[in-house]
Motif scaffolding. Structure first.
Motif, PDB file in Angstrom:
ATOM      1  N   ALA A 159     -29.793 -20.051 -16.215  1.00 56.77           N
ATOM      2  CA  ALA A 159     -29.073 -19.230 -15.704  1.00 56.77           C
ATOM      3  C   ALA A 159     -28.322 -19.485 -14.181  1.00 56.77           C
ATOM      4  N   PHE A 160     -29.561 -19.467 -14.032  1.00 60.99           N
ATOM      5  CA  PHE A 160     -29.447 -19.360 -11.866  1.00 60.99           C
ATOM      6  C   PHE A 160     -28.941 -20.971 -11.784  1.00 60.99           C
ATOM      7  N   TYR A 161     -28.850 -21.803 -12.100  1.00 59.22           N
ATOM      8  CA  TYR A 161     -27.841 -23.055 -11.963  1.00 59.22           C
ATOM      9  C   TYR A 161     -26.211 -23.287 -12.706  1.00 59.22           C
ATOM     10  N   ASN A 162     -26.087 -21.850 -13.293  1.00 48.99           N
ATOM     11  CA  ASN A 162     -24.673 -22.020 -13.866  1.00 48.99           C
ATOM     12  C   ASN A 162     -24.109 -20.695 -13.272  1.00 48.99           C
ATOM     13  N   LEU A 163     -24.903 -20.019 -12.736  1.00 46.14           N
ATOM     14  CA  LEU A 163     -24.355 -18.889 -12.102  1.00 46.14           C
ATOM     15  C   LEU A 163     -23.658 -19.354 -10.844  1.00 46.14           C
ATOM     16  N   GLN A 164     -24.447 -20.267 -10.450  1.00 45.10           N
ATOM     17  CA  GLN A 164     -23.496 -21.333  -9.100  1.00 45.10           C
ATOM     18  C   GLN A 164     -22.394 -21.850  -9.099  1.00 45.10           C
ATOM     19  N   PRO A 165     -21.486 -21.270  -8.610  1.00 45.01           N
ATOM     20  CA  PRO A 165     -19.873 -22.992  -8.289  1.00 45.01           C
ATOM     21  C   PRO A 165     -20.037 -24.245  -8.852  1.00 45.01           C
ATOM     22  N   LYS A 166     -19.014 -24.591  -9.618  1.00 45.67           N
ATOM     23  CA  LYS A 166     -19.144 -26.164  -9.836  1.00 45.67           C
ATOM     24  C   LYS A 166     -19.139 -26.099  -8.680  1.00 45.67           C
ATOM     25  N   SER A 167     -17.830 -25.956  -7.853  1.00 50.01           N
ATOM     26  CA  SER A 167     -17.005 -26.632  -7.006  1.00 50.01           C
ATOM     27  C   SER A 167     -16.645 -25.472  -6.084  1.00 50.01           C
ATOM     28  N   GLY A 168     -16.267 -25.626  -4.481  1.00 54.86           N
ATOM     29  CA  GLY A 168     -16.076 -25.558  -3.273  1.00 54.86           C
ATOM     30  C   GLY A 168     -16.704 -25.677  -2.188  1.00 54.86           C
ATOM     31  N   GLY A 169     -16.967 -24.382  -2.143  1.00 56.05           N
ATOM     32  CA  GLY A 169     -17.659 -24.923   0.029  1.00 56.05           C
ATOM     33  C   GLY A 169     -17.822 -23.325   0.754  1.00 56.05           C
ATOM     34  N   GLY A 170     -17.604 -23.517   1.594  1.00 59.23           N
ATOM     35  CA  GLY A 170     -17.885 -22.320   2.660  1.00 59.23           C
ATOM     36  C   GLY A 170     -18.979 -22.070   2.884  1.00 59.23           C
ATOM     37  N   GLY A 171     -20.105 -23.639   2.518  1.00 59.18           N
ATOM     38  CA  GLY A 171     -21.903 -22.522   3.238  1.00 59.18           C
ATOM     39  C   GLY A 171     -22.043 -22.012   2.287  1.00 59.18           C
ATOM     40  N   LYS A 172     -21.601 -21.671   0.441  1.00 54.04           N
ATOM     41  CA  LYS A 172     -22.270 -21.329  -0.206  1.00 54.04           C
ATOM     42  C   LYS A 172     -22.361 -22.570  -1.485  1.00 54.04           C
ATOM     43  N   CYS A 173     -23.611 -22.859  -2.033  1.00 56.57           N
ATOM     44  CA  CYS A 173     -24.648 -24.230  -2.493  1.00 56.57           C
ATOM     45  C   CYS A 173     -23.374 -23.568  -3.961  1.00 56.57           C
ATOM     46  N   LEU A 174     -23.811 -25.224  -4.325  1.00 58.17           N
ATOM     47  CA  LEU A 174     -23.056 -25.557  -5.696  1.00 58.17           C
ATOM     48  C   LEU A 174     -24.067 -26.080  -7.014  1.00 58.17           C
ATOM     49  N   ARG A 175     -23.717 -26.000  -8.614  1.00 51.40           N
ATOM     50  CA  ARG A 175     -24.325 -26.091  -9.005  1.00 51.40           C
ATOM     51  C   ARG A 175     -25.375 -27.374  -8.693  1.00 51.40           C
ATOM     52  N   LYS A 176     -24.643 -28.485  -8.043  1.00 47.66           N
ATOM     53  CA  LYS A 176     -24.933 -29.595  -7.864  1.00 47.66           C
ATOM     54  C   LYS A 176     -26.781 -29.688  -6.839  1.00 47.66           C
ATOM     55  N   ASP A 177     -26.528 -28.453  -6.319  1.00 54.77           N
ATOM     56  CA  ASP A 177     -27.206 -28.149  -4.943  1.00 54.77           C
ATOM     57  C   ASP A 177     -28.383 -27.770  -5.270  1.00 54.77           C
ATOM     58  N   VAL A 178     -28.468 -27.042  -6.560  1.00 59.71           N
ATOM     59  CA  VAL A 178     -30.171 -26.464  -7.445  1.00 59.71           C
ATOM     60  C   VAL A 178     -31.292 -27.311  -7.529  1.00 59.71           C
ATOM     61  N   LEU A 179     -30.798 -28.655  -8.281  1.00 59.88           N
ATOM     62  CA  LEU A 179     -31.821 -29.468  -7.903  1.00 59.88           C
ATOM     63  C   LEU A 179     -32.627 -30.060  -7.210  1.00 59.88           C
ATOM     64  N   PRO A 180     -31.934 -30.761  -5.894  1.00 56.62           N
ATOM     65  CA  PRO A 180     -32.087 -30.558  -4.622  1.00 56.62           C
ATOM     66  C   PRO A 180     -33.459 -29.500  -4.245  1.00 56.62           C
ATOM     67  N   PHE A 181     -33.609 -28.939  -4.178  1.00 54.38           N
ATOM     68  CA  PHE A 181     -33.691 -27.664  -3.329  1.00 54.38           C
ATOM     69  C   PHE A 181     -34.657 -27.303  -4.121  1.00 54.38           C
ATOM     70  N   ILE A 182     -35.687 -28.474  -4.811  1.00 57.45           N
ATOM     71  CA  ILE A 182     -37.003 -28.376  -5.985  1.00 57.45           C
ATOM     72  C   ILE A 182     -37.862 -28.316  -4.723  1.00 57.45           C
ATOM     73  N   PRO A 183     -37.578 -29.664  -3.788  1.00 58.60           N
ATOM     74  CA  PRO A 183     -38.510 -29.737  -2.870  1.00 58.60           C
ATOM     75  C   PRO A 183     -39.103 -28.872  -2.181  1.00 58.60           C
ATOM     76  N   VAL A 184     -37.631 -28.616  -1.807  1.00 58.88           N
ATOM     77  CA  VAL A 184     -37.315 -27.432  -0.799  1.00 58.88           C
ATOM     78  C   VAL A 184     -38.431 -25.926  -1.002  1.00 58.88           C
ATOM     79  N   VAL A 185     -38.455 -25.797  -1.883  1.00 57.17           N
ATOM     80  CA  VAL A 185     -39.311 -24.464  -2.209  1.00 57.17           C
ATOM     81  C   VAL A 185     -40.785 -25.257  -2.555  1.00 57.17           C
TER      82      VAL A 185
END
Length: 119
Positions: free
Chosen positions: A13-39
């Motif tokens: 649900a969190f993954y799907n809440l992120q937009p597929k495309s865009g920008g402007g400092g907002k995270c996209l779906r493609k940013d969710v999995l690479p965030f795991i090591p940061v967490v």
């Protein structure tokens, strides 16, 4: 340490809440999995500097020995109970220090290149 891997999973649900495309400092779906090591680092999987786990450990090592030394020297038969009582205030202080800055602790927020949408 707890990491909600279900939330950080592909098509969650969190993954799907992120937009597929865009920008402007907002995270996209493609940013969710690479965030795991940061967490993981923020939580302190390997006791990373300024992580929750490392801060808790550091504070315990700093505070507890001085509080428990008198109990050990006395050699009382209820050593474990008395040591726990003597250390409790220091344990509570370590718990507080290990919280996020936003919750009154000392652990800084996890740094990432974009901002996630949570609601």
């Amino acid at each position: 340490m707890y990491i909600n891997r279900i939330v950080l999973a592909l098509n969650s649900a969190f993954y799907n809440l992120q937009p597929k495309s865009g920008g402007g400092g907002k995270c996209l779906r493609k940013d969710v999995l690479p965030f795991i090591p940061v967490v993981e680092a923020h939580e302190g999987r390997n006791l990373e500097l300024n992580s929750h786990a490392e801060m808790f450990k550091r504070k315990l090592n700093e505070l507890v020995p001085q509080k428990t030394e008198p109990v050990v020297v006395n050699g009382n038969e209820d050593l474990i109970d008395k040591t726990g009582i003597a250390a409790q205030a220091s344990i509570d202080e370590a718990k507080l220090a290990a919280k996020d800055v936003a919750e009154g602790g000392t652990v800084p927020p996890a740094q990432y290149h974009c901002l996630f949408k949570y609601f």
